[in-house]
Design an enzyme around this catalytic site. Sequence first.
Site, PDB file in Angstrom:
ATOM      1  N   VAL A 160       0.951  -1.406  -0.014  1.00 32.88           N
ATOM      2  CA  VAL A 160      -0.138   0.113  -0.132  1.00 32.88           C
ATOM      3  C   VAL A 160       0.789   1.352  -0.106  1.00 32.88           C
ATOM      4  O   VAL A 160       0.175   2.334  -0.164  1.00 32.88           O
ATOM      5  CB  VAL A 160      -0.927   0.075   1.105  1.00 32.88           C
ATOM      6  N   TYR A 202       1.117  -1.664   9.604  1.00 35.87           N
ATOM      7  CA  TYR A 202       2.491  -2.163  10.214  1.00 35.87           C
ATOM      8  C   TYR A 202       1.615  -2.288  11.792  1.00 35.87           C
ATOM      9  O   TYR A 202       1.333  -1.236  12.353  1.00 35.87           O
ATOM     10  CB  TYR A 202       3.033  -1.089  10.228  1.00 35.87           C
ATOM     11  N   TYR A 228       3.382   3.678  16.934  1.00 34.87           N
ATOM     12  CA  TYR A 228       2.324   2.952  16.442  1.00 34.87           C
ATOM     13  C   TYR A 228       0.904   3.839  16.616  1.00 34.87           C
ATOM     14  O   TYR A 228       0.379   4.050  15.343  1.00 34.87           O
ATOM     15  CB  TYR A 228       1.939   1.417  17.178  1.00 34.87           C
TER      16      TYR A 228
HETATM   17  N1  LIG Z   1      -4.270  -7.105  16.281  1.00 30.39           N
HETATM   18  C1  LIG Z   1      -5.105  -6.101  16.999  1.00 30.39           C
HETATM   19  O1  LIG Z   1      -5.137  -6.399  18.364  1.00 30.39           O
HETATM   20  C2  LIG Z   1      -5.739  -4.801  16.652  1.00 30.39           C
HETATM   21  C3  LIG Z   1      -6.262  -4.003  17.229  1.00 30.39           C
HETATM   22  C4  LIG Z   1      -6.640  -2.628  16.976  1.00 30.39           C
HETATM   23  C5  LIG Z   1      -6.688  -2.515  15.839  1.00 30.39           C
HETATM   24  N2  LIG Z   1      -6.185  -3.245  14.720  1.00 30.39           N
HETATM   25  C6  LIG Z   1      -6.167  -2.966  13.436  1.00 30.39           C
HETATM   26  O2  LIG Z   1      -6.808  -3.946  12.720  1.00 30.39           O
HETATM   27  C7  LIG Z   1      -6.315  -4.035  11.300  1.00 30.39           C
HETATM   28  C8  LIG Z   1      -5.815  -5.454  11.076  1.00 30.39           C
HETATM   29  O3  LIG Z   1      -4.759  -5.947  11.836  1.00 30.39           O
HETATM   30  P1  LIG Z   1      -4.563  -7.226  12.123  1.00 30.39           P
HETATM   31  O4  LIG Z   1      -4.512  -7.727  13.636  1.00 30.39           O
HETATM   32  O5  LIG Z   1      -5.004  -8.220  11.157  1.00 30.39           O
HETATM   33  O6  LIG Z   1      -2.929  -7.186  11.997  1.00 30.39           O
HETATM   34  P2  LIG Z   1      -1.970  -8.124  10.977  1.00 30.39           P
HETATM   35  O7  LIG Z   1      -2.285  -9.730  11.364  1.00 30.39           O
HETATM   36  O8  LIG Z   1      -0.565  -7.589  11.313  1.00 30.39           O
HETATM   37  O9  LIG Z   1      -2.433  -7.913   9.347  1.00 30.39           O
HETATM   38  C9  LIG Z   1      -1.901  -6.918   8.829  1.00 30.39           C
HETATM   39  C10 LIG Z   1      -1.546  -7.052   7.392  1.00 30.39           C
HETATM   40  O10 LIG Z   1      -1.122  -6.151   6.622  1.00 30.39           O
HETATM   41  C11 LIG Z   1       0.064  -6.638   5.877  1.00 30.39           C
HETATM   42  N3  LIG Z   1       0.910  -5.255   5.397  1.00 30.39           N
HETATM   43  C12 LIG Z   1       2.146  -4.743   6.251  1.00 30.39           C
HETATM   44  N4  LIG Z   1       2.672  -3.751   5.630  1.00 30.39           N
HETATM   45  C13 LIG Z   1       1.893  -3.983   4.383  1.00 30.39           C
HETATM   46  C14 LIG Z   1       2.013  -3.018   3.328  1.00 30.39           C
HETATM   47  N5  LIG Z   1       3.273  -2.080   3.035  1.00 30.39           N
HETATM   48  N6  LIG Z   1       1.030  -3.282   2.225  1.00 30.39           N
HETATM   49  C15 LIG Z   1       0.267  -4.103   2.137  1.00 30.39           C
HETATM   50  N7  LIG Z   1      -0.020  -4.829   3.425  1.00 30.39           N
HETATM   51  C16 LIG Z   1       0.755  -4.701   4.661  1.00 30.39           C
HETATM   52  C17 LIG Z   1       0.679  -7.393   6.985  1.00 30.39           C
HETATM   53  O11 LIG Z   1       1.536  -8.128   6.020  1.00 30.39           O
HETATM   54  P3  LIG Z   1       2.919  -8.891   6.660  1.00 30.39           P
HETATM   55  O12 LIG Z   1       2.358  -9.803   7.822  1.00 30.39           O
HETATM   56  O13 LIG Z   1       3.686  -9.307   5.615  1.00 30.39           O
HETATM   57  O14 LIG Z   1       3.959  -7.714   7.282  1.00 30.39           O
HETATM   58  C18 LIG Z   1      -0.350  -8.101   7.226  1.00 30.39           C
HETATM   59  O15 LIG Z   1      -0.712  -9.399   6.718  1.00 30.39           O
HETATM   60  C19 LIG Z   1      -4.995  -2.921  11.299  1.00 30.39           C
HETATM   61  O16 LIG Z   1      -5.400  -1.868  10.910  1.00 30.39           O
HETATM   62  C20 LIG Z   1      -4.627  -2.859  12.729  1.00 30.39           C
HETATM   63  O17 LIG Z   1      -3.956  -1.626  13.034  1.00 30.39           O
HETATM   64  C21 LIG Z   1      -5.367  -4.512  15.179  1.00 30.39           C
END
Ligand SMILES: NC(=O)c1ccc[n+]([C@@H]2O[C@H](COP(=O)([O-])OP(=O)(O)OC[C@H]3O[C@@H](n4cnc5c(N)ncnc54)[C@H](OP(=O)(O)O)[C@@H]3O)[C@@H](O)[C@H]2O)c1
Length: 298
Positions: free
Chosen positions: A41, A63, A127
């Site tokens: 992205v 990230y 973050y």
């Molecule tokens: N996990 C939590 O507890 C939590 C809490 C609140 C909000 N959120 C939000 O929820 C959303 C989803 O999070 P998640 O938990 O599913 O996180 P995740 O498992 O880390 O998923 C994020 C994905 O984005 C990918 N990514 C990283 N850099 C990228 C780039 N430059 N271009 C395209 N893709 C990229 C990652 O790939 P790689 O793994 O290869 O880096 C990963 O597959 C995010 O917006 C996060 O901020 C998460």
Amino acid sequence: MAHWLVTGSGGMLGLDLQVVLALSGVPEEDVTGLTRADLDVTDAQAVRDAVRGHDVVVNCAAYTKVDEAEADEATAFAVNAVGAAHVADACRATGARLVHVSTDYVFSGDATEPYAEDAPLSPLSAYGRTKAAGEWAVQARCPEAWLVRTAWLYGAGGPNFVRTMARLADRHETISVVDDQRGQPTWTMDVARAIVRLVEGQAPYGVWHATSQGEATKYDLTRELFRLLGLDPGRVRPTTSDQFPLPAPRPAYSVLGHDAWRMSRLERLPDWREGLAAAVADGVADEATDEATDEAAQ
Ligand SMILES: NC(=O)c1ccc[n+]([C@@H]2O[C@H](COP(=O)([O-])OP(=O)(O)OC[C@H]3O[C@@H](n4cnc5c(N)ncnc54)[C@H](OP(=O)(O)O)[C@@H]3O)[C@@H](O)[C@H]2O)c1
């Protein structure tokens, strides 16, 4: 039928969103899931090319390495703020409807009552700052977007606190878990279903808090997990965050208000205990061999 694009489709939420879309009857050919390897992205032209031809874009790319971001805020900013801006620009240009996912970490966590959808942002960590910048970018560039904040996620598709606790339960007789951080443990399947309800229900654009009802500390969450796994919750001992120094500060009170849901007729996410029970029954804690995430010890 709308064509959906999921960015960051290999992540924990992105994976479950694709499952929920399939379960909702959206045909496979109407869902494009792009992992980071398929679409970075931070590449504006690639984002424009990818968004073209889609009606709904869900930006799950982020990230998310909260502690590593303290030492590498520029990389986190490139993905969470600049990447979000690219996705918003492409949606604005093509008329695609955007769902952008954000986090409770945009708030400092020093409140004493749930954060309203329009509460001022006050991130504590690198973050959180980069995610707050992403929110501003999306709202400025593509006002016709759903900005979905979620928190304390667990799911089958990635390392997370619940899976870490399940793994530690197998290895240690007692585990100490912090009892001074309150939040809303939330299953990624419930967030995914909420996103589909917002889009298909044509909910008003703006900020929505996609978190479970109720609130819990990580200690409460772990005790409930043990109970659901048929283990003795007495094996979980309360401790405090100062016992687990981490590079990024955690918000102490991460409870998000649900006024937008209340004002809509849409079904809210379930209570956190109900969500956890459904997730455990679905196998979320099975074969939890991922590396530890945080705030865990024996
Ligand atoms: N996990 C939590 O507890 C939590 C809490 C609140 C909000 N959120 C939000 O929820 C959303 C989803 O999070 P998640 O938990 O599913 O996180 P995740 O498992 O880390 O998923 C994020 C994905 O984005 C990918 N990514 C990283 N850099 C990228 C780039 N430059 N271009 C395209 N893709 C990229 C990652 O790939 P790689 O793994 O290869 O880096 C990963 O597959 C995010 O917006 C996060 O901020 C998460």
